[in-house]
Design an enzyme around this catalytic site. Structure first.
Site, PDB file in Angstrom:
ATOM      1  CD  GLU A   4      -2.627   1.621   0.436  1.00  0.00           C
ATOM      2  OE1 GLU A   4      -3.485   0.861   0.021  1.00  0.00           O
ATOM      3  OE2 GLU A   4      -2.476   2.771   0.090  1.00  0.00           O
TER       4      GLU A   4
ATOM      5  CG  ASP B  51      -5.797   4.888  -6.667  1.00  0.00           C
ATOM      6  OD1 ASP B  51      -6.722   4.967  -5.904  1.00  0.00           O
ATOM      7  OD2 ASP B  51      -4.756   5.137  -6.159  1.00  0.00           O
TER       8      ASP B  51
HETATM    9  C1  LIG Z   1      -9.377   3.219  -4.450  1.00  0.00           C
HETATM   10  S1  LIG Z   1      -8.170   2.582  -2.966  1.00  0.00           S
HETATM   11  C2  LIG Z   1      -8.767   1.280  -2.677  1.00  0.00           C
HETATM   12  C3  LIG Z   1      -8.508   0.494  -1.150  1.00  0.00           C
HETATM   13  C4  LIG Z   1      -8.966  -0.638  -0.829  1.00  0.00           C
HETATM   14  N1  LIG Z   1      -8.750  -1.655  -1.645  1.00  0.00           N
HETATM   15  C5  LIG Z   1     -10.552  -0.650  -1.031  1.00  0.00           C
HETATM   16  O1  LIG Z   1     -11.130  -1.539  -1.652  1.00  0.00           O
HETATM   17  O2  LIG Z   1     -11.236   0.040   0.054  1.00  0.00           O
HETATM   18  C6  LIG Z   1      -6.669   2.256  -3.952  1.00  0.00           C
HETATM   19  C7  LIG Z   1      -5.487   2.087  -3.050  1.00  0.00           C
HETATM   20  O3  LIG Z   1      -4.519   1.685  -3.585  1.00  0.00           O
HETATM   21  C8  LIG Z   1      -3.120   2.396  -3.165  1.00  0.00           C
HETATM   22  N2  LIG Z   1      -2.513   2.346  -4.356  1.00  0.00           N
HETATM   23  C9  LIG Z   1      -2.336   3.206  -5.622  1.00  0.00           C
HETATM   24  N3  LIG Z   1      -1.113   2.671  -6.109  1.00  0.00           N
HETATM   25  C10 LIG Z   1      -0.595   1.797  -5.429  1.00  0.00           C
HETATM   26  C11 LIG Z   1       0.496   1.057  -5.741  1.00  0.00           C
HETATM   27  N4  LIG Z   1       1.326   1.173  -7.022  1.00  0.00           N
HETATM   28  N5  LIG Z   1       1.210   0.280  -4.778  1.00  0.00           N
HETATM   29  C12 LIG Z   1       0.492  -0.085  -3.861  1.00  0.00           C
HETATM   30  N6  LIG Z   1      -0.846   0.432  -3.491  1.00  0.00           N
HETATM   31  C13 LIG Z   1      -1.242   1.308  -4.377  1.00  0.00           C
HETATM   32  C14 LIG Z   1      -3.753   3.459  -2.887  1.00  0.00           C
HETATM   33  O4  LIG Z   1      -2.906   4.172  -1.562  1.00  0.00           O
HETATM   34  C15 LIG Z   1      -5.171   3.391  -2.318  1.00  0.00           C
HETATM   35  O5  LIG Z   1      -5.216   3.116  -0.847  1.00  0.00           O
END
Ligand SMILES: C[S@@+](CC[C@H](N)C(=O)[O-])C[C@H]1O[C@@H](n2cnc3c(N)ncnc32)[C@H](O)[C@@H]1O
Length: 335
Positions: free
Chosen positions: A55, A105
């Protein structure tokens, strides 16, 4: 348990990460947010699989760590690093049973699709790191990203796409609930490797050392004007160096010297450097400390547990170059 980059081996072994449960399946979750998915999903198995969660958000990391501890899941490791760095550098070939991505995202704006995780290079890497029978599992509310990810998986030449119902736990994450409240539907796909790439640059490990190599350093004579007592604010401007590109690493490194400080303990200097190598960024300190022979030792500080990558070595070289440009004379280089 929370791991920093420097806590990992490159690549890792399940026996070291999960010593009591190494033989269990191993699941990686990308972007676990506040960690709501893993406890209910893990409890659908007779024995909780080993879990590595990645994360980017530090606040989410702490929330998820509390949640996993409360759920009694000791065979879980969380880390605050970009997913592709972890999959490329930490995960051994043919070792994961699943890579789970819930509500990634979507980067919806035109021109931003390069930022999306689920593109051809990631699928090729994933196909190499998954076990036979393993899969990437995507759940998303975003129609366009879903179609994009399916097309990229097909285009990778190493994945087939299977549409399926999402796991129940994926419908109870923070973002699942958010989109459900807005009345949005959910898509789910399993991306299943059809080939195990062996010769692509995407599947090779970057040249990070398996064991820490000698700490990079230089020994030099400083002109009087550069002695720590004589330096003043007017001597310092942000300073950038780039290099290290070659066939196996077309991105190379960028080092930005952000600031320099007087060390009160050692009567030396401390440089703060920002090091970028692809998606990996590290902030490191480089000390310039006096030696008994009147020369100065430029050396990477261990503070923050940096991984000694080519870019971090270059940070020591960059501080040395900065000092040389101002009249220092290097007598010995070890980087
Ligand atoms: C829209 S949120 C979804 C969070 C969770 N999976 C949920 O369903 O509630 C997307 C998450 O992916 C993380 N994220 C984005 N790009 C990432 C990457 N390259 N590696 C790890 N985490 C990432 C962001 O920090 C964010 O917390």
């Amino acid at each position: 348990m929370i791991f920093q980059l420097s806590d990992f081996l490159f690549p890792e072994t399940p026996a070291r990460l999960f010593p009591d449960t190494a033989e269990r399946p191993w699941v990686l979750e990308v972007g676990f947010g506040d960690g709501r998915f893993w406890p209910p999903f893990a409890h659908t198995f007779p024995e909780a699989p080993n879990y590595l969660g990645v994360e980017l958000s530090g606040v989410s990391l702490l929330k998820a760590e509390r949640r996993l501890r409360a759920a009694g899941l000791p065979n879980a490791v969380l880390t605050k690093l970009p997913a592709s760095v972890v999959v490329r550098e930490v995960i051994p070939a043919g070792s994961l049973d699943a890579i789970i991505v819930n509500f990634p995202d979507p980067w919806p704006k035109a021109g931003h699709t390069e930022q999306r995780l689920l593109r051809v290079p990631f699928f090729q890497l994933a196909a190499h790191r998954l076990k036979p029978g393993g899969a990437v599992l995507l759940t998303t509310d975003h129609d366009e990203y879903f179609e994009f990810a399916c097309a990229e998986a097909e285009a990778s030449g190493v994945m087939r796409v299977e549409l399926a119902e999402p796991p129940a736990a994926a419908l109870e994450t923070k973002y699942a609930l958010k989109w459900r409240d807005l009345g949005l539907g959910v898509h789910h796909a399993r991306f299943i490797p059809t080939a195990h790439p062996t010769d692509s640059a995407a599947v090779s490990f970057a040249p990070y050392p398996k064991e820490e190599s000698a700490v990079p350093h230089a020994i030099l004579r400083l002109p009087d004007a550069l002695h720590p007592q004589n330096l003043s604010q007017t001597h310092f401007d942000k300073y950038t160096a780039r290099g290290g590109q070659h066939a196996a690493d077309p991105v190379g490194w960028t080092v930005v010297l952000l600031d320099a400080y007087r060390s009160l303990a050692k009567d030396g200097l401390v440089f703060l450097a920002h090091v970028v190598e692809g998606e990996l960024t590290q902030e490191v300190l480089v000390n310039v400390n006096p030696r008994p022979d009147g020369q100065f030792l430029v050396r990477l500080a261990r503070f923050g547990g940096p991984i000694i990558t080519p870019g971090v070595k270059a940070a020591v070289a960059t501080v040395t170059a900065w000092l040389e440009e101002r009249g220092a004379e290097t007598t010995n280089r070890g980087y």
